[in-house]
Design an enzyme around this catalytic site. Structure first.
Site, PDB file in Angstrom:
ATOM      1  N   HIS A 170       0.826  -1.210   0.000  1.00  0.00           N
ATOM      2  CA  HIS A 170       0.000   0.000   0.000  1.00  0.00           C
ATOM      3  C   HIS A 170       0.870   1.274   0.000  1.00  0.00           C
ATOM      4  O   HIS A 170       0.811   2.084  -0.899  1.00  0.00           O
ATOM      5  CB  HIS A 170      -0.881   0.038   1.256  1.00  0.00           C
TER       6      HIS A 170
HETATM    7  O1  RIB Z   1      -5.149   0.433   4.506  1.00  0.00           O
HETATM    8  C1  RIB Z   1      -3.753   0.344   4.403  1.00  0.00           C
HETATM    9  C2  RIB Z   1      -3.086   1.466   5.104  1.00  0.00           C
HETATM   10  O2  RIB Z   1      -3.397   1.421   6.497  1.00  0.00           O
HETATM   11  C3  RIB Z   1      -1.560   1.413   5.031  1.00  0.00           C
HETATM   12  O3  RIB Z   1      -1.071   2.718   5.080  1.00  0.00           O
HETATM   13  C4  RIB Z   1      -1.188   0.670   6.274  1.00  0.00           C
HETATM   14  O4  RIB Z   1       0.143   0.972   6.704  1.00  0.00           O
HETATM   15  C5  RIB Z   1      -2.192   1.224   7.244  1.00  0.00           C
HETATM   16  O5  RIB Z   1      -1.694   2.488   7.712  1.00  0.00           O
END
Ligand code: RIB
Ligand code: CA
Length: 310
Positions: free
Chosen positions: A241
């Site tokens: 992500h």
């Molecule tokens: O949904 C994924 C996000 O939420 C990423 O940034 C992970 O590190 C959490 O912060």
């Protein structure tokens, strides 16, 4: 073209740590500072994890400034089941405590840096947007002088990851996300629609370059997160992500962006934090973000492997 000056706002967890590695190992970027926030883990842990990751990268001169301990208007919930109770796969006890302390005052730091680099600074936010929203509340005009704001968050045409329609960063602090989406900043949104297309497999990590300190750290640190994905997502790996949010700044051609009118639900019992995009053909709503809707996943993964896993 000169290096792009960036700040990162993180809730260092595992994928945030990998995003920091990509940012610091990308010659296109100059990382001027990092602010931390509660999210995956409380801010004391996300700060310690950020300091540790920077030490592993030999980047301990980059300022780290701790920020908000709690969301603007709600109780914090974390993601220890995904990132480990320490936020880095429950391996931080195997490493020396960080040699330096972070300072405090993330929102003030963001504003100071913008005043120092008007129009020449990009902020990459990979956690709940509490610090960013606080800075906007303090001086929205200054925040609009950002060259760019790239945010990992939301789910537009795909399911959420903490609720049927809600993504973690926006669900932890819906009020902050609503302020950021409504502030008229030059915003690029990197939602689950694209981040769930970029998967770091355990095989890639196991085949990583020499088992030097950083490679060993990555292998250890990602084990809990990969086990979570194996048990809950059906593959032995993890979504990248936050590294993709950095990748979008390093090479914008990796994604296709679409201007959208996106707003944040705040009152829903089941949908608080949902990113609601007005996709109606007849919509007259003004766009609030450029939303990444497609990604060249294989090309991004090659970039990530070359810069982080070698
Ligand atoms: O949904 C994924 C996000 O939420 C990423 O940034 C992970 O590190 C959490 O912060
Ligand atoms: Ca994060």
């Amino acid at each position: 073209m000169g290096r792009r000056r960036v700040l990162l706002d993180v809730d260092t967890g595992v994928d945030d740590a990998l995003a920091l590695m990509l940012a610091i190992r990308s010659p296109e970027l100059e990382v001027l500072g990092i602010t931390t926030v509660s999210g995956n883990v409380p801010v004391a842990r996300s700060t310690a994890n950020t300091l540790l990751a920077l030490e592993m990268l030999g980047a301990s001169t980059i300022p780290v400034v701790a920020g908000a301990a709690a969301p603007l208007a709600r109780a914090l919930f974390t993601a220890a089941e995904v990132h480990g109770s320490d936020g880095l796969g429950d391996v931080t006890h195997r490493y020396p405590a960080p040699l330096r302390q972070a300072t405090r005052g993330a929102a003030e730091f963001l504003l100071q840096m913008i005043h120092r680099h008007p129009g020449g600074l990009t902020l990459i936010a990979t956690g709940p947007l509490t610090n960013v929203a606080t800075a906007i509340q303090r001086d929205a005009g200054a925040m609009r002088r950002l060259q760019g704001l790239t945010v990992m968050g939301g789910a537009i045409r795909v399911s959420g990851n903490v609720g049927p329609t809600t993504e973690f960063n926006f669900a932890v602090d819906p009020e902050a996300a609503a302020i950021v989406l409504g502030a008229g900043l030059p915003l690029t949104l990197v939602p689950l629609d694209v981040t769930e297309q970029v998967i770091l497999s355990r095989k890639m990590v196991d085949e990583a370059g020499s088992a030097g300190t950083l490679q060993g750290f990555i292998r250890e640190m990602t084990a809990v997160t990969m086990a979570f994905h194996r048990d809950h997502e059906g593959f032995d790996g993890m979504f990248l992500h936050d590294p993709l949010a950095v990748g979008v700044v390093v090479d914008p051609s990796l994604v296709r962006g679409q201007p959208m009118a996106v707003a944040i639900e705040r009152r829903g019992e089941l949908t608080a934090g949902m990113a609601v995009a007005d996709l109606r053909r007849r919509s007259q709503a003004a766009p609030t973000a450029t939303v990444c809707v497609e990604v060249e996943a294989a090309r991004f993964l090659r970039l990530f492997q070359e810069r982080v896993l070698q």
